[in-house]
Motif scaffolding. Sequence first.
Motif, PDB file in Angstrom:
ATOM      1  N   UNK A 132     -85.107  87.912  31.145  1.00  0.00           N
ATOM      2  CA  UNK A 132     -84.777  86.645  31.786  1.00  0.00           C
ATOM      3  C   UNK A 132     -86.009  86.005  32.416  1.00  0.00           C
ATOM      4  N   UNK A 133     -86.874  86.806  32.996  1.00  0.00           N
ATOM      5  CA  UNK A 133     -87.934  86.243  33.828  1.00  0.00           C
ATOM      6  C   UNK A 133     -89.304  86.165  33.159  1.00  0.00           C
ATOM      7  N   UNK A 134     -89.518  87.002  32.149  1.00  0.00           N
ATOM      8  CA  UNK A 134     -90.793  86.950  31.438  1.00  0.00           C
ATOM      9  C   UNK A 134     -91.974  87.115  32.375  1.00  0.00           C
ATOM     10  N   UNK A 135     -92.957  86.230  32.228  1.00  0.00           N
ATOM     11  CA  UNK A 135     -94.204  86.348  32.977  1.00  0.00           C
ATOM     12  C   UNK A 135     -94.065  86.041  34.462  1.00  0.00           C
ATOM     13  N   UNK A 136     -92.908  85.483  34.816  1.00  0.00           N
ATOM     14  CA  UNK A 136     -92.710  85.206  36.238  1.00  0.00           C
ATOM     15  C   UNK A 136     -92.566  86.492  37.044  1.00  0.00           C
ATOM     16  N   UNK A 137     -92.302  87.566  36.323  1.00  0.00           N
ATOM     17  CA  UNK A 137     -92.060  88.845  36.988  1.00  0.00           C
ATOM     18  C   UNK A 137     -93.356  89.640  37.116  1.00  0.00           C
TER      19      UNK A 137
END
Length: 688
Positions: free
Chosen positions: A499-504
């Motif tokens: 769900x979050x990809x690189x934001x995580x």
Amino acid sequence: MPASGWPEGLRKLGLERPIDLLLHFPLRYEDESAVWPIARVASGQSVQLQVRVRSAKVVFRPRRTLLVEVEDETGRASLRYFYFKQSMADDFTEGREIRVIGEARLSLAGPEFVHPRVRSGWLSPEALATQPMLPVYPTTQGLAQATIRRQVGLALEKHLPEEWLPELSLAALGLKRLPEAIEYLHRAPALVGGVRQSIDAQGPEWNRIRVDELLAQQIALRRARRSRAKDRAPALNDAEGLADQLIKLLPFALTAAQKRSWQELRTDLTQERPAHRLIQGDVGSGKTVIAALAAAHALGSGCQVAVMAPTEILAAQLHSKFSDWMSSLGVEVVFLKGGLGVAERRRRHESVASGACRLVVGTHALIQKDVVFKNLGLAIVDEQHRFGVAQRIALREQQSAGHVAHIVGMSATPIPRSLAMTYLADLDVSVIDERPPGRKPIQTRLVSRTRRDEVLERLVHFLESEGQAYWVCPIIDEKEDAERAYAALSETEAWLRPTLGEKLQVLHGRMPAAEKAQAMARFVAGEARLLLATTVIEVGVDVPAARLMVIEQAERFGLAQLHQLRGRVGRGQGQSSCILMFEEPLSETARERLRALYETDDGFELARRDLAMRGPGELLGVRQSGEPSLRFSDLSRDQRLIEYAVDWAERHLNASGDLRSGANVSPEQVEALLNRWAYGRDRFLASV
Ligand code: ADP
Ligand code: MG
């Protein structure tokens, strides 16, 4: 000193002598004499099952996992491994009889075990009854429990300390004799009439250890006070007026409580008597800026300043904050930490020794013997409750230019003031009892783990529209079991990543220091929106844009720790929230703890409730508020023992901490005591 054959892993844990090992007590005991039917297993319970393998397969969602289904007459359970070799998967042949030892979680499909231990074959009731109760020790990577157990066994045979307190005192306090207490805690309670006894956390054994520790500390404190009375520090007057300049540069006005604390501290610094003040204030009350003002004041008086933090993450953050503030004053800030290359470390040490470096921020790398200051005037210790008395003393013993440094500590630990005065004896206290204006109280919600998907939805929405967030993974003592802590984190990561990809961004204790720093930097810079972390972020981390915190399995944390964690949000403008996710069934105390957090975010109030709630025997091993320089005692719980220790010191010691004549102990016994608790040596590190 132990001869060769002392495992390197023990050294890594800071255990260098047999006595260190003897005071390295088990976290818990594994009772392999009882078998639980699957149907009766409760969530969070540590159990042993005797089961048959139904199937074993490797699945790839959410990540490569070995999933083993097992059963007994009462039901089914599953075992999950994230780290495994194919041979291990092959060993779980259908129908094989195994014992499974581990901690259960309840999922919809029944009890689940992540990385449990497995033994071959079932045991008869007779064989079960004679299974030993095995101690489980805090350990580190590459150091097996069996190795620790063997070394402890050797130490118990040869190095048990003798009892040195009179029988009368032991009887009056209801204490076991010292050698027996130590042995009992390691060997685990024996079978008593066929029933396993658990160890009472407030029992005569633990309390004997605590009294030993408290007495050692009382003596050390008195001696420290004596040396301090003789010491001279430079009277600092900030001729350059740097502190006032800094106040003008701040983007906010100081609160009344900050002003008061700063006044008190500044007055101390102008004296020749070395300051020894604790700035106490709840999380988020704004202690750092007081530290910065003190630093500016000392720099403006021509002295060097050292700022010490308990973890590298926090030290790095202080370094960047201080750099910001101090650059406007024309002062460069040097960073000192473990793990620097030899050349680089030497270079930094030299600039400290020559005085070229005026302000240095770092971890306990600051108090190593090879760090010599030209003219240290002030030492600041952030989150000082994370350091031991021994380290504070080491810092104070830093002499340069014929004087010692003023010492200021910062802590959120709400030690009642009266207690701080009598017990800590050599400490002045300022309290910041007010938060910066405009802070809205943190909204706290309790949510069952079964609603994890909703939480994720809300999180995604929040990250898109507003700020940044933290996600804290279940507390599994990283020191005890790095593998499991990591597995739990990886599992959550695998669930969030799609769900979050690189934001995580992930952050945990096992990452190399440079990666940790980089992870934190990505989050501070706003590149990463969600920081998925273990409790490494517990202390000091300050990212005002982060306004949502999710804590998984909140029921497993102590109250003080949850309060510290929650304090990472609510640090800026705007509404902050904290979601405490829990797993049913909740124990009564866990329920009360969570309710307390829901009802208030006042650290002092929470400390009061914590004390009222903590009955005897509850949760050994969870770090509670207090001075962790005390490894086993707790300032609020052990008042009776503390009174004894203070009284003992009054009766037996003169003002300088030496034995009075006629005391019923010998100087050798006192030295052995101090030595046992390693005063004067660099230890009690709560390093992460
Ligand atoms: P703690 O006491 O937990 O160490 P910090 O010193 O990290 O708290 O401060 C928390 C946040 O509040 C920081 O972002 C800091 O810049 C801010 N702050 C501190 N004092 C004030 C003030 N008087 N007004 C507004 N914001 C402040
Ligand atoms: Mg702080």
